[in-house]
Scaffold this active site. Structure first.
Site, PDB file in Angstrom:
ATOM      1  N   GLU A 106      -9.997   7.550   4.294  1.00  0.00           N
ATOM      2  CA  GLU A 106      -9.112   6.984   5.313  1.00  0.00           C
ATOM      3  C   GLU A 106      -8.520   8.068   6.213  1.00  0.00           C
ATOM      4  O   GLU A 106      -8.277   9.186   5.785  1.00  0.00           O
ATOM      5  CB  GLU A 106      -8.003   6.160   4.654  1.00  0.00           C
ATOM      6  CG  GLU A 106      -7.322   6.871   3.509  1.00  0.00           C
ATOM      7  CD  GLU A 106      -6.322   5.992   2.781  1.00  0.00           C
ATOM      8  OE1 GLU A 106      -5.676   5.158   3.398  1.00  0.00           O
ATOM      9  OE2 GLU A 106      -6.187   6.167   1.556  1.00  0.00           O
ATOM     10  N   ASP A 139       0.867  -1.184   0.000  1.00  0.00           N
ATOM     11  CA  ASP A 139       0.000   0.000   0.000  1.00  0.00           C
ATOM     12  C   ASP A 139       0.907   1.238   0.000  1.00  0.00           C
ATOM     13  O   ASP A 139       2.112   1.152   0.240  1.00  0.00           O
ATOM     14  CB  ASP A 139      -0.955  -0.024   1.202  1.00  0.00           C
ATOM     15  CG  ASP A 139      -2.176   0.863   0.987  1.00  0.00           C
ATOM     16  OD1 ASP A 139      -2.175   1.665   0.037  1.00  0.00           O
ATOM     17  OD2 ASP A 139      -3.137   0.763   1.765  1.00  0.00           O
TER      18      ASP A 139
HETATM   19  C1  BGC Z   1      -5.195   3.065   0.496  1.00  0.00           C
HETATM   20  C2  BGC Z   1      -5.457   1.996  -0.541  1.00  0.00           C
HETATM   21  C3  BGC Z   1      -5.371   2.561  -1.924  1.00  0.00           C
HETATM   22  C4  BGC Z   1      -4.028   3.242  -2.097  1.00  0.00           C
HETATM   23  C5  BGC Z   1      -3.816   3.815  -3.481  1.00  0.00           C
HETATM   24  C6  BGC Z   1      -3.952   3.886   0.179  1.00  0.00           C
HETATM   25  O1  BGC Z   1      -3.849   5.000   0.996  1.00  0.00           O
HETATM   26  O2  BGC Z   1      -5.051   2.464   1.763  1.00  0.00           O
HETATM   27  O3  BGC Z   1      -6.709   1.407  -0.316  1.00  0.00           O
HETATM   28  O4  BGC Z   1      -5.553   1.543  -2.863  1.00  0.00           O
HETATM   29  O5  BGC Z   1      -3.930   4.285  -1.155  1.00  0.00           O
HETATM   30  O6  BGC Z   1      -4.541   4.941  -3.683  1.00  0.00           O
END
Ligand code: BGC
Length: 644
Positions: free
Chosen positions: A517, A316
């Protein structure tokens, strides 16, 4: 004797504290074996071996590195032999409202750059990954589906498969070939800001839907459409335990014994990988204090060896930098632990150099590097990237702009809205409403595609956008207006809920502002909104009121429920707000047009601090239990709840 001796050894080692926490795994505990729909193909394996034997060390290292499109040029893709690029949430080539030609041109530039290679035999097509988590949500004008929490409420695997199909088709139109979806997290604490990316708190339901989404995205051998031109590679994410962190803290620590980790958090992976998902994203979280990106036991021993996953693990977003001893620019630990491709959005050049050095020094073994590259090649070959499918100018779907947000796609999204909304309260059988009524529509969410869609829409957090970023979409207000347009009813819209003529009924749409997030983590489930004043006033005025809550999770909204005659949890329904009007109004002959079908896939809290609180807990006392949801045949009148 042998067993007794090994037990003694384990005891000895652990009592001297040499037994590193990473290995404090119970070797006797079996993790489920995967039976992938995609078989091992000996011819393909020979091709991988032959390609690998032709590759230089530099080419191999480039293959395992994935920068963000904003930080890499096509020329660098050629120079460093990069295996992949990504566009993160809210990242687009050129500008936000880039047209499809621009997307395809960018995809083509990266593709051409990847195959421009003096040694034609090792010209390896690039893959471009994107967070298409509820439709192709980085693309303005794309069909935006309800977030996973809403899909969980539908319980409808066929529908989820259809959503995967549409998403893959819209991604293919832009020339891309990899979706970072589905999220198979089992969110166990609704304080977590990513709860809405989870289908359910119940691992069985997550498993039921995850496989269907993968089949929709990738196709399936039994359907004869595996990796057809309108299919993309799927990613089961984030391995493992992302939804189980203490206090629901994003990227936090999942403190569980191994059996609980397995039983609660692996089922979605089994379903997704059985369905053939070719990639797994490692998670930001720790397991009992150890970051997953550095966890050899879980990534290699469990996922690859015991479960038998033969695709590749993508890291990630700089997730490796959180591993002890690592930085964004350097992390042999993550590669050695089993991450096959490193998502290193910006500092990738330094990462490339350091990795090269680490392989030369033997810090990363050639065998490990070869394994990582072989896995990536396996996925690329299986996905048809070496054929015309992988070529953005030859793929049969890429560039067909009219497919983005196509009416047929929107119809599926609208169906998903209808099936995902959950009727929590319907006193006096207020719903369905007659389209002949005088209706006051109000609340911050009534004409608000931003709140309706939530995070991971046009931008990463879903913020800094407005209705103009959603061409072709329908707000809830517009859906209501068009539902009564053939009838004698009247819609008065007022953002503050004021009215000149007393309405027969009011619809108040309110809820959370968009978040994704980290930003979405909250201290408790208490929810207060300015719109509450409107609700109170309407209640005092004796106007029957339908509340529609837009939210990424169940919230403590007992006060609002008490003051509403009917209450709907609409989650984050996406671009097709009309799906709500479909259900809440009668048809032309005063009959039920569509009944409510949604059932909550998370337990609804009775108090602000009721988190975690999940199905199966001792002393399980939610306001509404998992699986609750009324329909029009229920005549239930809910009492005034105690406002704790
Ligand atoms: C997230 C992932 C995402 C990635 C790419 C990360 O911050 O946890 O779910 O796929 O970013 O954007």
């Amino acid at each position: 004797m042998k067993i007794i001796f090994s037990l003694f050894l384990v005891f000895l080692i652990s009592s001297f504290n040499l037994y590193s926490p990473q290995v404090v795994a119970n070797d006797a505990l079996q993790w489920p074996r995967i039976f992938s729909a995609i078989d091992v193909d000996p011819n393909l394996e020979r091709r991988i071996a032959s390609l690998l034997s032709e590759m230089t060390l530099k080419e191999k290292v480039g293959q395992i590195i994935q920068p963000e499109i904003k930080n890499v040029s096509p020329a660098e893709v050629t120079k460093y032999h990069l295996g992949s690029v990504l566009s993160a949430g809210g990242s687009y080539p050129a500008k936000r409202h880039s047209d499809i030609i621009t997307w395809v041109a960018a995809a083509n530039q990266f593709y051409q750059a990847s195959i421009k290679h003096p040694n034609k035999r090792t010209a390896i097509p690039i893959i471009w990954g994107v967070d298409a988590v509820h439709g192709h949500n980085n693309v303005v004008g794309a069909t935006i589906f309800p977030h996973n929490i809403g899909l969980g409420a539908t319980r409808n695997s066929n529908l989820i498969r259809a959503i995967g199909e549409v998403t893959a088709r819209e991604v293919s139109v832009t020339g891309l070939n990899w979706a970072f979806a589905p999220t198979v997290a089992v969110a166990r604490n609704q304080r977590w800001g990513r709860t809405y990316e989870s289908y359910s708190e119940n691992p069985e339901l997550v498993a039921q839907l995850a496989g269907a989404m993968v089949v929709g995205l990738q196709g399936h051998p039994s359907r004869g459409d595996l990796f057809a031109d309108d299919k993309v590679i799927a990613t089961a994410k984030h391995f493992i335990g992302d939804g189980g962190t203490t206090n629901g803290i994003d990227q936090g620590d999942t403190e569980l014994d191994e059996k609980a980790l397995r039983d609660l958090h692996v089922q979605g992976y089994v379903a997704a990988l059985d369905a053939g998902a070719q990639t797994v994203m490692a998670s930001f979280n720790s397991w009992n204090g150890n970051k997953l990106h550095g966890n050899h036991y879980l990534l290699t021993h469990v996922l690859k060896e015991q479960m038998g996953f033969d695709g590749f693990v993508i890291g990630d977003w700089n997730g490796h930098e959180q591993v002890e001893g690592c930085s964004a620019q350097s992390c042999s630990q993550a590669i050695n632990a089993g991450v096959d491709m490193i998502m290193v959005p910006d500092d990738w050049r330094a990462f490339y150099k350091n990795t090269l050095r680490q392989v030369k020094k033997g810090e990363i073994s050639t065998a490990r590097l070869n394994d990582a590259v072989s896995r990536i090649l396996r996925v690329k070959l299986r996905a048809g990237l070496f054929t015309e499918t992988g070529n953005p100018l030859k793929n049969a779907f890429s560039g067909r702009a009219q497919i983005i947000g196509h009416p047929k796609h929107r119809a599926i999204a609208r169906q998903a809205v209808r099936e995902s909304i959950v009727l929590l309260k319907n006193n006096d059988s207020l719903l369905p409403l007659s389209p002949t009524s005088r209706i006051l529509v109000t609340g911050a969410g009534a004409d608000n595609l931003v709140m309706q869609s939530g995070g991971w829409t046009v931008t990463w957090q879903g913020d800094n956008t407005s209705n103009v970023d959603f061409p072709g979409a329908t707000s809830i207000l517009h859906g209501i207006k068009s539902a009564i347009s053939h009838s004698t009813g009247v819609v008065d819209y007022h953002s503050q809920g004021e009215y000149k003529v007393k309405p027969d009924v009011a619809i108040v749409v309110f809820g959370e502002q968009a978040y994704a997030e980290a930003k979405g983590d909250i201290e408790d489930l208490f929810f207060k909104t300015d719109d509450f004043k409107i609700l109170e006033r309407l209640y005092r005025d004796g106007i029957p009121t339908v509340s529609i809550l837009l939210s990424g999770r169940p919230l403590f909204v007992t006060e609002q429920i008490n003051r509403s005659t009917a209450f709907i949890a609409a989650w984050l329904p996406g671009s097709e707000g009309q799906g709500i009007a479909d259900v809440i109004f009668t048809d032309d002959s005063a009959g039920i047009a569509y009944d409510f079908q949604g059932k909550i896939s998370f337990s609804w809290p009775k108090s602000a601090d009721q988190a975690p609180h999940n199905l199966g807990d001792n002393n399980y006392q939610p306001l509404f239990p998992y699986g609750y949801g009324l329909n029009y045949t229920d005549q239930t009148n809910l009492p005034w709840f105690v406002e704790q």
